[in-house]
Motif scaffolding. Structure first.
Motif, PDB file in Angstrom:
ATOM      1  N   ASP A  55       0.825  -1.206   0.000  1.00 55.26           N
ATOM      2  CA  ASP A  55       0.000   0.000   0.000  1.00 55.26           C
ATOM      3  C   ASP A  55       0.865   1.264   0.000  1.00 55.26           C
ATOM      4  N   ARG A  56       2.006   1.208   0.648  1.00 54.60           N
ATOM      5  CA  ARG A  56       2.905   2.355   0.696  1.00 54.60           C
ATOM      6  C   ARG A  56       3.731   2.481  -0.581  1.00 54.60           C
ATOM      7  N   LEU A  57       4.157   1.357  -1.125  1.00 55.99           N
ATOM      8  CA  LEU A  57       5.089   1.369  -2.249  1.00 55.99           C
ATOM      9  C   LEU A  57       4.399   1.428  -3.604  1.00 55.99           C
ATOM     10  N   GLY A  58       3.319   0.683  -3.750  1.00 55.34           N
ATOM     11  CA  GLY A  58       2.712   0.510  -5.060  1.00 55.34           C
ATOM     12  C   GLY A  58       3.453  -0.543  -5.864  1.00 55.34           C
ATOM     13  N   SER A  59       2.860  -0.980  -6.948  1.00 60.91           N
ATOM     14  CA  SER A  59       3.454  -2.069  -7.737  1.00 60.91           C
ATOM     15  C   SER A  59       4.102  -1.613  -9.033  1.00 60.91           C
ATOM     16  N   ASP A  60       4.067  -0.316  -9.310  1.00 62.19           N
ATOM     17  CA  ASP A  60       4.660   0.176 -10.550  1.00 62.19           C
ATOM     18  C   ASP A  60       6.147  -0.147 -10.619  1.00 62.19           C
ATOM     19  N   GLY A  61       6.593  -0.590 -11.793  1.00 59.64           N
ATOM     20  CA  GLY A  61       8.009  -0.842 -12.007  1.00 59.64           C
ATOM     21  C   GLY A  61       8.461  -2.252 -11.693  1.00 59.64           C
ATOM     22  N   TRP A  62       7.613  -3.056 -11.074  1.00 65.56           N
ATOM     23  CA  TRP A  62       7.957  -4.443 -10.763  1.00 65.56           C
ATOM     24  C   TRP A  62       7.365  -5.365 -11.828  1.00 65.56           C
ATOM     25  N   ARG A  63       8.095  -6.417 -12.147  1.00 67.42           N
ATOM     26  CA  ARG A  63       7.506  -7.409 -13.033  1.00 67.42           C
ATOM     27  C   ARG A  63       6.487  -8.234 -12.268  1.00 67.42           C
ATOM     28  N   TRP A  64       6.872  -8.654 -11.039  1.00 63.25           N
ATOM     29  CA  TRP A  64       5.934  -9.350 -10.161  1.00 63.25           C
ATOM     30  C   TRP A  64       6.140  -8.890  -8.720  1.00 63.25           C
ATOM     31  N   VAL A  65       5.029  -8.686  -8.025  1.00 60.13           N
ATOM     32  CA  VAL A  65       5.036  -8.518  -6.578  1.00 60.13           C
ATOM     33  C   VAL A  65       4.257  -9.686  -5.992  1.00 60.13           C
ATOM     34  N   VAL A  66       4.932 -10.511  -5.195  1.00 59.81           N
ATOM     35  CA  VAL A  66       4.292 -11.647  -4.536  1.00 59.81           C
ATOM     36  C   VAL A  66       3.783 -11.151  -3.186  1.00 59.81           C
ATOM     37  N   LEU A  67       2.488 -11.276  -2.965  1.00 58.50           N
ATOM     38  CA  LEU A  67       1.859 -10.694  -1.785  1.00 58.50           C
ATOM     39  C   LEU A  67       1.413 -11.799  -0.846  1.00 58.50           C
ATOM     40  N   GLY A  68       1.917 -11.749   0.374  1.00 60.65           N
ATOM     41  CA  GLY A  68       1.549 -12.755   1.369  1.00 60.65           C
ATOM     42  C   GLY A  68       1.599 -12.152   2.754  1.00 60.65           C
ATOM     43  N   GLY A  69       1.708 -13.014   3.754  1.00 66.65           N
ATOM     44  CA  GLY A  69       1.882 -12.547   5.134  1.00 66.65           C
ATOM     45  C   GLY A  69       0.593 -12.390   5.890  1.00 66.65           C
ATOM     46  N   SER A  70      -0.449 -11.884   5.275  1.00 64.05           N
ATOM     47  CA  SER A  70      -1.738 -11.723   5.942  1.00 64.05           C
ATOM     48  C   SER A  70      -2.814 -11.593   4.882  1.00 64.05           C
ATOM     49  N   ALA A  71      -4.059 -11.784   5.304  1.00 69.16           N
ATOM     50  CA  ALA A  71      -5.173 -11.668   4.369  1.00 69.16           C
ATOM     51  C   ALA A  71      -5.232 -10.252   3.812  1.00 69.16           C
ATOM     52  N   ASP A  72      -5.368 -10.155   2.494  1.00 70.06           N
ATOM     53  CA  ASP A  72      -5.414  -8.852   1.836  1.00 70.06           C
ATOM     54  C   ASP A  72      -6.861  -8.391   1.754  1.00 70.06           C
ATOM     55  N   THR A  73      -7.139  -7.230   2.317  1.00 69.90           N
ATOM     56  CA  THR A  73      -8.508  -6.724   2.354  1.00 69.90           C
ATOM     57  C   THR A  73      -8.847  -5.840   1.152  1.00 69.90           C
ATOM     58  N   VAL A  74      -7.865  -5.561   0.304  1.00 73.01           N
ATOM     59  CA  VAL A  74      -8.124  -4.758  -0.892  1.00 73.01           C
ATOM     60  C   VAL A  74      -8.804  -5.638  -1.941  1.00 73.01           C
ATOM     61  N   ALA A  75      -9.902  -5.151  -2.495  1.00 76.56           N
ATOM     62  CA  ALA A  75     -10.707  -5.978  -3.395  1.00 76.56           C
ATOM     63  C   ALA A  75      -9.948  -6.377  -4.659  1.00 76.56           C
ATOM     64  N   ALA A  76      -9.222  -5.439  -5.249  1.00 81.89           N
ATOM     65  CA  ALA A  76      -8.523  -5.721  -6.509  1.00 81.89           C
ATOM     66  C   ALA A  76      -7.133  -5.110  -6.467  1.00 81.89           C
ATOM     67  N   ARG A  77      -6.175  -5.845  -7.012  1.00 80.50           N
ATOM     68  CA  ARG A  77      -4.789  -5.383  -7.100  1.00 80.50           C
ATOM     69  C   ARG A  77      -4.387  -5.314  -8.570  1.00 80.50           C
TER      70      ARG A  77
END
Length: 389
Positions: free
Chosen positions: A184-206
């Motif tokens: 949420d702080r960084l954003g995904s721009d510029g990455w080929r892939w961001v692997v998201l884990g660690g806790s349930a994601d409450t954002v509806a769409a990424r």
């Protein structure tokens, strides 16, 4: 016992368990390689642990020696039990009990996980991983391990620093693993892939370059990517609980005498998570079995209520849990961080908001306003630390 190099999914024979203070940087990667090349297994030790918790971890898992972040030997146990031939990592996790347990991951399991993840993401010679999550946990450590095992480019930071992570991305890092709060702080721009884990994601769409994962230490990391198992991984629901079978599964849990308690049943492991698997293989995770709230005879899943509460415009963060109640058995309690601390939503307003999308029994019956939610190093809400106030 001869040493074996760590090139391209080849892992060594191991003999002793070596504890290493897990501070990010090239030094940790060097010590991981050296440990494996020496025929040993590595136990990452969280440098943030207070001395009593650190000693408890060492007493329970019995490493033969403990190294500081600089590589100095700070403790020895001449009588420490050995590890089995293919054991490569022992990763401490508190699980649901709070007491540390050491999950034993073999070289074969780590190689299988690296191969499956890299095949799914299409990782090639131009890719470079950035590890910026705590290395004492599988979310951060797994990035390092996958890169080392498959000889992929790697940059390792000592924790998440927004400017440093952005700089690494701009310098050529293409892959990273984050938790939702960091993304949420960084954003995904510029990455080929961001692997998201660690806790349930409450954002509806990424964004399309963000892949949400499900897994645990016992699976070697994420084994479900965007609700679909990786190749070779199977999940099924038994009495509402998810079970997993995978070549990435841990061998078991290390005991103080060096024995390993195997918690698999015919190759399947109970995850402790409730959920279901659709006919097309899509996996849905409801939450931890032990977090289910039973109120007035009705089942309520905290994560479902949290998603509903977060759509309220006056709520910035929320955690939901059950607390004993003489009338209802359990009471649904919501801890919220309001957008405006001086004007939080009322309990009545929050209940009405939740009841628009969920049954009325799922709406919180108590509201606690806090400045911040207690979280683990990987960003999960520490539900045991929530106080009803």
């Amino acid at each position: 016992m001869s040493a074996v190099t760590t090139d391209a999914r080849t892992l060594p024979d191991v003999g002793r368990l070596v504890g290493v203070e897990a501070r990010g940087g090239p030094g940790f990667v060097d010590r991981l390689r050296r440990t494996w090349d020496d025929g040993d297994a590595l136990l990452p030790i969280d440098p943030r642990l207070p001395p009593p918790a650190r000693q408890d971890l060492i007493d329970r898992l019995r490493p033969a020696r403990v190294l500081s972040a600089a590589g100095d030997v700070v403790a020895r146990d001449p009588g420490a039990p050995p590890v089995a031939e293919d054991d490569a990592l022992v990763v401490a996790t508190s699980g649901s009990t709070g007491a540390p347990k050491g999950v034993v991951l073999t070289g074969a399991a780590l190689a299988a996980h690296a191969a499956a993840v890299h095949a799914h993401l299409g990782v090639g010679p131009d890719d470079r991983w950035l590890a910026c999550l705590p290395l004492a946990h599988i979310g951060g450590l797994g990035v390092v391990v996958r890169a080392v095992v498959d000889d992929v480019g790697l940059v390792v930071h000592d924790g998440f620093d927004l400017a440093a992570v952005a700089s690494a991305r701009d310098a050529g890092a293409t892959l990273t693993s984050l938790v939702p709060t960091a993304l949420d702080r960084l954003g995904s721009d510029g990455w080929r892939w961001v692997v998201l884990g660690g806790s349930a994601d409450t954002v509806a769409a990424r964004p399309a370059n963000v892949v949400r994962t499900y897994g645990m230490t016992e699976t070697g990391g994420g084994v479900v990517y965007d609700r679909h198992p990786l190749p070779g991984v199977a999940l099924e629901a038994r009495d509402g609980q998810l079970w997993v079978r995978s070549p990435t599964l841990a061998r078991g849990v290390r005991q103080p005498d060096g024995s390993v308690l195997d918690r698999r049943r015919d190759g399947w492991l109970a995850t402790g998570d409730a959920g279901r698997v659709e006919a097309d293989g899509t996996v849905h995770v409801d939450g931890r079995v032990d977090e289910l709230i039973v109120t007035g005879g009705e089942n309520v899943w905290p994560t479902v209520v949290e998603r509903a509460v977060l759509t309220h415009p006056e709520v910035a963060e929320v955690a939901v849990a059950g607390r004993p109640d003489p009338a209802w058995g359990e009471q649904v309690v919501a801890w919220i961080v309001p957008v405006d601390r001086t004007a939080p939503p009322s309990l009545a307003a929050l209940r009405d908001h939740v009841a628009v999308t969920l049954p009325r029994h799922a709406a919180p019956r108590r509201l606690v306003v806090v400045d911040a939610l207690p979280r683990t190093p990987l960003g999960k809400v520490a539900r045991r630390a929530l106080s009803a106030g």
